[in-house]
Motif scaffolding. Structure first.
Motif, short mmCIF file in Angstrom:
data_model
loop_
_atom_site.label_atom_id
_atom_site.label_comp_id
_atom_site.label_asym_id
_atom_site.label_seq_id
_atom_site.Cartn_x
_atom_site.Cartn_y
_atom_site.Cartn_z
N ARG A 126 0.95 -1.20 0.07
CA ARG A 126 0.00 -0.16 -0.12
C ARG A 126 0.77 1.20 -0.04
NH1 ARG A 126 -3.68 2.61 -2.24
NH2 ARG A 126 -4.87 4.05 -0.70
N LEU A 127 1.98 1.37 0.68
CA LEU A 127 2.86 2.44 0.76
C LEU A 127 3.57 2.67 -0.66
CD1 LEU A 127 5.01 2.31 3.94
CD2 LEU A 127 3.32 4.08 3.35
N THR A 137 2.99 12.47 -1.80
CA THR A 137 4.09 13.01 -0.97
C THR A 137 4.15 12.00 0.25
OG1 THR A 137 3.27 14.69 0.09
CG2 THR A 137 4.32 15.26 -1.72
N SER A 138 5.49 11.98 1.01
CA SER A 138 5.73 11.24 2.11
C SER A 138 4.69 12.11 3.40
CB SER A 138 7.07 11.36 2.59
OG SER A 138 7.76 10.55 1.90
N THR A 139 4.61 13.37 3.15
CA THR A 139 3.86 14.17 4.45
C THR A 139 2.23 13.80 4.02
OG1 THR A 139 5.31 15.80 4.03
CG2 THR A 139 3.06 16.39 4.83
N ARG A 144 -2.35 10.65 5.97
CA ARG A 144 -3.13 9.51 5.65
C ARG A 144 -3.14 8.38 6.69
NH1 ARG A 144 -4.16 7.29 -0.39
NH2 ARG A 144 -5.95 9.24 -0.56
N LEU A 145 -2.12 8.08 6.96
CA LEU A 145 -1.93 6.86 7.96
C LEU A 145 -1.49 7.25 9.23
CD1 LEU A 145 0.38 4.76 5.25
CD2 LEU A 145 -2.23 4.86 5.58
N ASN A 146 -1.75 8.31 9.73
CA ASN A 146 -1.33 8.83 11.10
C ASN A 146 0.01 8.40 11.43
OD1 ASN A 146 -4.06 9.93 11.44
ND2 ASN A 146 -4.71 7.86 11.90
N ALA A 151 8.82 9.06 9.19
CA ALA A 151 8.57 7.59 9.18
C ALA A 151 8.13 6.72 8.07
CB ALA A 151 7.65 7.45 10.37
N ILE A 152 7.40 7.59 7.08
CA ILE A 152 7.12 7.20 5.83
C ILE A 152 8.30 6.97 4.87
CG2 ILE A 152 5.82 7.57 3.79
CD1 ILE A 152 4.05 6.72 6.09
N ARG A 153 9.26 8.21 5.14
CA ARG A 153 10.36 8.08 4.00
C ARG A 153 11.35 6.98 4.51
NH1 ARG A 153 9.47 13.61 3.89
NH2 ARG A 153 10.42 14.10 5.99
N MET A 154 11.51 6.78 5.81
CA MET A 154 12.28 5.60 6.15
C MET A 154 11.66 4.15 5.70
SD MET A 154 14.91 4.68 7.81
CE MET A 154 15.62 5.95 8.50
#
Length: 176
Positions: A126-127, A137-139, A144-146, A151-154
């Motif tokens: 999903r990511l 974007t990661s932001t 969207r995923l709280n 953390a998303i970029r990592m």
């Protein structure tokens, strides 16, 4: 450390303008977790050019001009970094495919990549979909995923590394 009149004047200027400059930086669409870093960059630039501050312009207006330039440069670097990640993966795959193409009969790099993506846990798939198919974007994904953009970029970095290793292992197995 001896404070000069310029140091006192600079400190006073920072104290008087910092909250409005931070709000200005945030208002330009900067991620909340990046505002402090960019504000620091702005005031570092102000400090370096303090002697060049125009006397006929309100200091806050001059600082906002610097803030605007710092933010625009930050956005350019961020966009370039994201584009470079995608291009690097494409280049690795293209390079690998070019060397292995004559030896491969049923597997293409894109099908191998698709197979590797299919093997990912659903949350990781999903990511990948949100980032690369829907181009968020990661932001945006973080909101969207709280989660945080960092953390998303990592997570995406780790997923890309896992995909790269999977593709390389799979292609190497087809060559042997």
């Amino acid at each position: 450390m001896v404070e000069t009149s310029d140091t006192v004047e600079f400190n006073t200027l920072v104290w008087r303008t910092q909250s409005r400059i931070r709000a200005f930086i945030a208002g330009m669409g900067t991620a909340a977790h990046e505002v402090d870093d960019l504000a620091q960059d702005v005031y570092l630039e102000v400090y370096r050019n303090f002697d060049k501050m125009p006397v006929d312009v309100v200091p806050e207006r001059w600082i906002k001009g610097i803030a605007k330039n710092v933010c625009l440069n930050h956005f350019r670097r961020s966009a370039r970094r994201g584009r470079l990640h995608r291009e690097a993966l494409a280049e690795i795959l293209a390079t690998t495919q070019g060397r292995l193409d004559p030896l491969m009969d049923t597997h293409s790099v894109s099908s191998v990549l698709s197979d590797c993506i299919a093997k990912l846990p659903s949350d990781q798939r999903r990511l990948i979909e949100l980032r690369y198919q829907e181009d968020h974007t990661s932001t945006t994904i973080g909101k969207r995923l709280n989660s945080t953009a960092d953390a998303i970029r990592m997570s995406l970095s780790r997923i890309r590394m896992a995909l790269k290793n999977c593709v390389i292992r799979t292609l190497a197995a087809t060559v042997e």
